[in-house]
Design a protein around this motif. Structure first.
Motif, PDB file in Angstrom:
ATOM      1  N   ASP A  59    -101.937  12.820 -34.179  1.00  0.00           N
ATOM      2  CA  ASP A  59    -101.606  11.591 -33.462  1.00  0.00           C
ATOM      3  C   ASP A  59    -101.938  11.803 -31.990  1.00  0.00           C
ATOM      4  O   ASP A  59    -101.318  12.642 -31.325  1.00  0.00           O
ATOM      5  CB  ASP A  59    -100.115  11.285 -33.648  1.00  0.00           C
ATOM      6  N   VAL A  60    -102.901  11.053 -31.469  1.00  0.00           N
ATOM      7  CA  VAL A  60    -103.336  11.263 -30.093  1.00  0.00           C
ATOM      8  C   VAL A  60    -102.287  10.829 -29.071  1.00  0.00           C
ATOM      9  O   VAL A  60    -102.443  11.101 -27.879  1.00  0.00           O
ATOM     10  CB  VAL A  60    -104.676  10.554 -29.804  1.00  0.00           C
ATOM     11  N   SER A  61    -101.226  10.153 -29.524  1.00  0.00           N
ATOM     12  CA  SER A  61    -100.143   9.814 -28.612  1.00  0.00           C
ATOM     13  C   SER A  61     -99.364  11.065 -28.199  1.00  0.00           C
ATOM     14  O   SER A  61     -98.587  11.035 -27.243  1.00  0.00           O
ATOM     15  CB  SER A  61     -99.177   8.807 -29.256  1.00  0.00           C
ATOM     16  N   LYS A  62     -99.569  12.148 -28.940  1.00  0.00           N
ATOM     17  CA  LYS A  62     -99.021  13.450 -28.579  1.00  0.00           C
ATOM     18  C   LYS A  62    -100.131  14.259 -27.911  1.00  0.00           C
ATOM     19  O   LYS A  62    -101.296  13.907 -27.990  1.00  0.00           O
ATOM     20  CB  LYS A  62     -98.492  14.153 -29.824  1.00  0.00           C
ATOM     21  N   PHE A  63     -99.759  15.361 -27.302  1.00  0.00           N
ATOM     22  CA  PHE A  63    -100.732  16.176 -26.569  1.00  0.00           C
ATOM     23  C   PHE A  63    -101.933  16.512 -27.453  1.00  0.00           C
ATOM     24  O   PHE A  63    -101.778  16.899 -28.615  1.00  0.00           O
ATOM     25  CB  PHE A  63    -100.075  17.460 -26.067  1.00  0.00           C
ATOM     26  N   VAL A  64    -103.130  16.370 -26.898  1.00  0.00           N
ATOM     27  CA  VAL A  64    -104.361  16.638 -27.647  1.00  0.00           C
ATOM     28  C   VAL A  64    -105.020  17.898 -27.107  1.00  0.00           C
ATOM     29  O   VAL A  64    -105.371  17.969 -25.923  1.00  0.00           O
ATOM     30  CB  VAL A  64    -105.354  15.447 -27.540  1.00  0.00           C
TER      31      VAL A  64
END
Length: 330
Positions: A59-64
């Motif tokens: 999920d890119v809403s978390k750190f990538v």
């Protein structure tokens, strides 16, 4: 010679999966990323055996975090249909804000060029017609569709802020209605909804009086426009869509003729803030990218209909995710 490496988010979705195909065909190494909240691994399973393709369930809403070099990023992670973003409004806002922030930070770290997928929805229910990139829109920020519209508008704002303040190479595509194989029948958008109803023997549902308009672009044309924009020198938003406009009522009749069914058209109340007109002004794309759509709607719809006809009866009701867990890197 080392291949250029591109990260595509939302890679298991409709547009994302076609972009994966495009970049593989063009000789890139593709890193695909998707949390599968609306995407389907079936769309990219044909790429799993390739050495130049990797998939990460994230999920890119978390750190990538991405190890190694990265030359390009295409951010296509977002619910895109009203059914999806009305069902998961918070996630829609997060992927447009936190997700975009994370990916812009990654682009800064890797010195990568990033292309952001915006939408014609930034124009809201437009008071100008057709819509060009200089029009600021007519959006209800607190209406039910605002979670998607405002997520995309913020996405554009933070992208331009990173471009101006950090000097990041950014591109913004405003995508108008796009269709083709791999659309989900149950996602609520016009074309899969109509074809699904026709194949199930149901009447075609038109909202409002059917006089609202849309302009449909075949996916191959859309992908080519996006590809050209990525490698252009232009950082402001560019409309990519087909300017051939049609009313929803007339389009329903086209579907009945195409599918050779005898369903009738039934009318339901128009959803709140549903735009009455959608037609892109693609002057900028023609001038800057030397791009315009080539596939006629009659041709594209035949291809799309054949794809949907090939689905099983179970898939016509609901497309389920297969288990490809052995291919997923978490």
């Amino acid at each position: 010679m080392n291949k250029k490496r591109v990260l595509i988010t939302g890679a298991a979705g409709f547009l994302g999966s076609h972009l994966c195909d495009k970049f593989i065909d063009e000789g890139f190494s593709v890193l695909a990323m998707d949390n599968l909240i609306t995407g389907d691994l079936k769309n990219i399973e044909h790429l799993f055996k390739r050495e130049d393709f990797e998939f990460y369930h994230h999920d890119v809403s978390k750190f990538v975090h991405v190890a190694g070099k990265l030359d390009y990023i295409l951010h296509f992670a977002s619910p895109a249909s009203p059914i999806d973003y009305l069902k998961i409004p918070i996630q829609t806002l997060k992927v447009g804000s936190l997700g975009t922030h994370n990916l812009l930070g990654l682009a800064k770290e890797k010195n990568a060029r990033i292309l952001i997928a915006s939408t014609s929805e930034v124009y809201g229910d437009p008071l100008e017609h057709p819509q060009n990139e200089d029009y600021y829109g007519n959006v209800n920020t607190i209406g039910p569709r605002g979670v998607y519209d405002e997520a995309k508008r913020f996405q554009e704002s933070i992208t331009m802020a990173y471009h101006r303040f950090h000097g990041i190479e950014t591109r913004i595509v405003r995508i108008f209605n796009t269709y083709g194989p791999r659309m989900r029948l149950n996602d609520g958008r016009v074309i899969p909804a109509f074809i699904g109803q026709a194949l199930r023997g149901e009447d075609l549902t038109v909202f409002g009086n059917g006089l609202q308009t849309r302009s449909f672009c075949f996916v191959d044309d859309q992908v080519e426009g996006i590809y050209k924009l990525l490698f252009s020198d232009y950082s402001n938003p560019v409309n990519i869509g087909n300017p051939h406009e049609i009313t929803i009522k007339d389009f329903a009749e086209e579907i009945i003729k195409l599918t050779q069914t005898n369903q009738k058209v039934v009318y339901r109340p128009l959803p709140k803030d549903d735009p009455m007109q959608r037609q892109p002004d693609i002057t900028r794309a023609k001038e800057i990218l030397n791009w315009e759509p080539k596939v006629k709607r009659s041709e594209g719809m035949k291809i799309t209909y054949e794809y949907f006809k090939g689905l099983s009866k179970e898939e016509l009701q609901k497309k389920e995710h297969k288990d490809f867990s052995s291919h997923i890197r978490k």
